[in-house]
Design a protein around this motif. Structure first.
Motif, mmCIF file in Angstrom:
data_model
loop_
_atom_site.group_PDB
_atom_site.id
_atom_site.type_symbol
_atom_site.label_atom_id
_atom_site.label_comp_id
_atom_site.label_asym_id
_atom_site.label_seq_id
_atom_site.Cartn_x
_atom_site.Cartn_y
_atom_site.Cartn_z
ATOM 1 N N ARG A 1 21.343 -8.899 8.442
ATOM 2 C CA ARG A 1 22.117 -7.939 8.939
ATOM 3 C C ARG A 1 21.596 -6.889 9.659
ATOM 4 N NH1 ARG A 1 26.584 -8.007 3.908
ATOM 5 N NH2 ARG A 1 27.585 -9.934 4.585
ATOM 6 N N ASN A 2 20.803 -6.067 8.865
ATOM 7 C CA ASN A 2 20.129 -5.157 9.585
ATOM 8 C C ASN A 2 19.084 -5.437 10.834
ATOM 9 O OD1 ASN A 2 20.997 -3.741 7.221
ATOM 10 N ND2 ASN A 2 18.985 -3.387 6.492
ATOM 11 N N ALA A 3 18.497 -6.495 10.571
ATOM 12 C CA ALA A 3 17.828 -7.003 11.719
ATOM 13 C C ALA A 3 18.456 -7.167 13.015
ATOM 14 C CB ALA A 3 16.763 -8.145 11.380
ATOM 15 N N LEU A 4 19.715 -8.022 12.946
ATOM 16 C CA LEU A 4 20.628 -8.432 13.948
ATOM 17 C C LEU A 4 21.327 -7.189 14.728
ATOM 18 C CD1 LEU A 4 22.625 -11.366 12.225
ATOM 19 C CD2 LEU A 4 21.135 -11.431 14.204
ATOM 20 N N ALA A 5 21.562 -6.379 13.779
ATOM 21 C CA ALA A 5 22.084 -4.695 14.361
ATOM 22 C C ALA A 5 20.811 -4.099 15.032
ATOM 23 C CB ALA A 5 22.612 -3.895 13.069
ATOM 24 N N ALA A 6 19.677 -4.255 14.501
ATOM 25 C CA ALA A 6 18.609 -3.422 15.404
ATOM 26 C C ALA A 6 18.489 -3.877 16.542
ATOM 27 C CB ALA A 6 17.407 -3.393 14.359
ATOM 28 N N TYR A 7 18.240 -5.581 16.657
ATOM 29 C CA TYR A 7 17.996 -6.176 18.005
ATOM 30 C C TYR A 7 19.257 -6.011 19.078
ATOM 31 C CZ TYR A 7 13.307 -7.848 16.660
ATOM 32 O OH TYR A 7 12.010 -8.321 16.476
ATOM 33 N N GLU A 8 20.422 -5.633 18.656
ATOM 34 C CA GLU A 8 21.615 -5.552 19.281
ATOM 35 C C GLU A 8 21.557 -4.240 19.906
ATOM 36 O OE1 GLU A 8 25.031 -6.326 21.233
ATOM 37 O OE2 GLU A 8 23.946 -7.613 19.948
ATOM 38 N N ARG A 9 21.053 -3.245 19.019
ATOM 39 C CA ARG A 9 20.717 -1.739 19.672
ATOM 40 C C ARG A 9 19.678 -1.579 20.352
ATOM 41 N NH1 ARG A 9 21.597 2.997 15.396
ATOM 42 N NH2 ARG A 9 23.625 1.821 14.767
ATOM 43 N N MET A 10 18.730 -2.265 20.343
ATOM 44 C CA MET A 10 17.578 -2.078 21.163
ATOM 45 C C MET A 10 17.583 -1.623 22.492
ATOM 46 S SD MET A 10 14.157 -4.846 21.339
ATOM 47 C CE MET A 10 15.145 -5.962 22.359
ATOM 48 N N PRO A 11 18.371 -2.109 23.208
ATOM 49 C CA PRO A 11 18.327 -1.547 24.528
ATOM 50 C C PRO A 11 18.759 0.042 24.879
ATOM 51 C CG PRO A 11 19.511 -3.521 24.531
ATOM 52 C CD PRO A 11 19.421 -3.184 23.225
ATOM 53 N N ALA A 12 19.283 0.474 23.739
ATOM 54 C CA ALA A 12 19.670 2.004 23.789
ATOM 55 C C ALA A 12 18.513 3.022 23.429
ATOM 56 C CB ALA A 12 20.730 2.215 22.934
ATOM 57 N N TRP A 13 17.472 2.422 22.837
ATOM 58 C CA TRP A 13 16.364 3.067 22.413
ATOM 59 C C TRP A 13 15.317 3.374 23.507
ATOM 60 C CZ3 TRP A 13 16.234 -0.378 17.655
ATOM 61 C CH2 TRP A 13 17.097 0.072 16.718
ATOM 62 N N ASP A 14 14.671 4.548 23.525
ATOM 63 C CA ASP A 14 13.541 4.836 24.359
ATOM 64 C C ASP A 14 12.248 4.602 23.421
ATOM 65 O OD1 ASP A 14 11.492 5.789 25.708
ATOM 66 O OD2 ASP A 14 12.515 7.975 26.366
#
Length: 344
Positions: free
Chosen positions: A85-98
């Motif tokens: 669950r954490n990894a799926l959420a992280a890759y989903e949010r990835m585009p927002a990170w610098d």
């Protein structure tokens, strides 16, 4: 401003891989445009998460991670489900990170290790070693040096004019060398390299390099160890570029080959939703149960194109079968072939 520069050399292998990858990216973009991009991105995201977690010992299959993504109940160790669950959420949010911002790196770690590590989102307070199973590959620098080392690494990353394929691989190795967190360093290192590459070429957000790394896990650790011994990350750069090239090759290869027999093709086309053995056999118009199992069902299961709904109870009278993610790709390719050949 720090004048730190990580030690690495450019070998002939590295230069060749950069050229190969550059040539293949255009064809990968065409494939994304030609096929259903959302479906392909979903499949590759699931492969990415499955591969990255498997490197760390997570045993969840692609089918189980797909079920978690879809909000379905999965019977598995709670920690492994939380990791997925954490990894799926992280890759989903990835585009927002610098990728150059330390606060975003800490936020990514916080999300990846949510509910798994008390110090999620913070650098480690003590010593730690880089492990490959029971083997200690490297004792990381002291904890009190981590903030400075990470600041130097991010400053170099912001200033470097090295090719993004090379710079992202250097960052990945140096990050694993520093090992800034108590746990989750491998996951973050792989995630951050994907983020760096996707900022250069967005296609990398949809390339499951992690699944290739998992299949060559021993070589991954050897490349880290060799780079450490040589004080030169060239072995690791070469390894990562080879994984990227091979991931592109796999995604560009025809999805249906001569190993797809007419019998298995017929089964894939006949399978809708979840179907019992009896229902499938009837749909195919087959009377001989033994022939159906040997020529249709077992080859499709062994290829990973269909899966049991009750994998732990293969002989259950309630057993049914459904397409796997890979099977869906094969079926989609068959249907694309139908259109090309003008079939109904």
């Amino acid at each position: 401003m720090s004048d730190y520069r990580p030690p690495f050399s450019l070998t002939g292998e590295i230069v060749t891989r950069v050229a190969e990858i550059g040539e293949m990216l255009g064809r990968f973009e065409l494939r994304l445009e030609r096929e259903d991009p959302l479906r392909l991105r979903r499949i590759n995201r699931i492969r990415t998460v499955t591969g990255s977690l498997a490197i760390e010992g997570n045993t969840l299959s692609e089918a189980q991670i797909t079920a978690i993504l879809d909000g379905k109940r999965v019977i598995a160790p709670p920690r492994e489900i939380q990791e997925a669950r954490n990894a799926l959420a992280a890759y989903e949010r990835m585009p927002a990170w610098d990728p150059l911002r330390e606060s975003d790196l800490l936020d990514a770690h916080r999300l990846l290790m949510l509910g798994l590590l008390d110090s999620a989102g913070s650098y480690r307070p003590g010593g730690v070693g880089v492990m490959a199973g029971e083997q200690v590959l490297h004792m990381a620098p002291p904890a009190n040096q981590v903030p400075r080392l990470m600041a130097d690494l991010l400053a170099w990353l912001a200033a470097t004019e090295d090719h993004p394929l090379i710079a992202s691989s250097v960052f990945h190795y140096e990050f694993e060398f520093i090992h800034p967190f108590a746990d989750g360093n491998g996951r973050i290192g792989r995630l951050w390299q994907t983020l760096l590459l996707s900022r250069w070429q967005p296609l990398f957000a949809n390339l499951p390099v992690e699944s290739l790394i998992h299949r060559h896990q021993a070589a991954y650790y050897r490349a880290i160890q060799l780079s450490t011994e040589q004080t030169d990350s060239a072995p690791f750069i070469g390894f990562m570029l080879t994984m990227i090239r091979d991931a592109l090759r796999e995604n560009l290869a025809p999805q249906v080959g001569p190993h797809v027999t007419p019998q298995v093709e017929a089964l894939l086309r006949a399978l809708h939703g979840e179907m019992s053995r009896e229902h499938l056999q009837a749909a195919l118009g087959l009377a001989d149960r033994k022939s159906f199992r040997q020529r249709y069902l077992i080859p499709a299961l062994q290829a990973g194109w269909i899966e049991r709904t009750l994998p732990g109870k293969p002989q259950s009278r309630l057993q049914k079968y459904r397409l796997s993610e890979q099977g869906g790709m094969v079926l989609a390719a068959l249907r694309d072939s139908d259109k090309t050949e003008g079939k109904r």
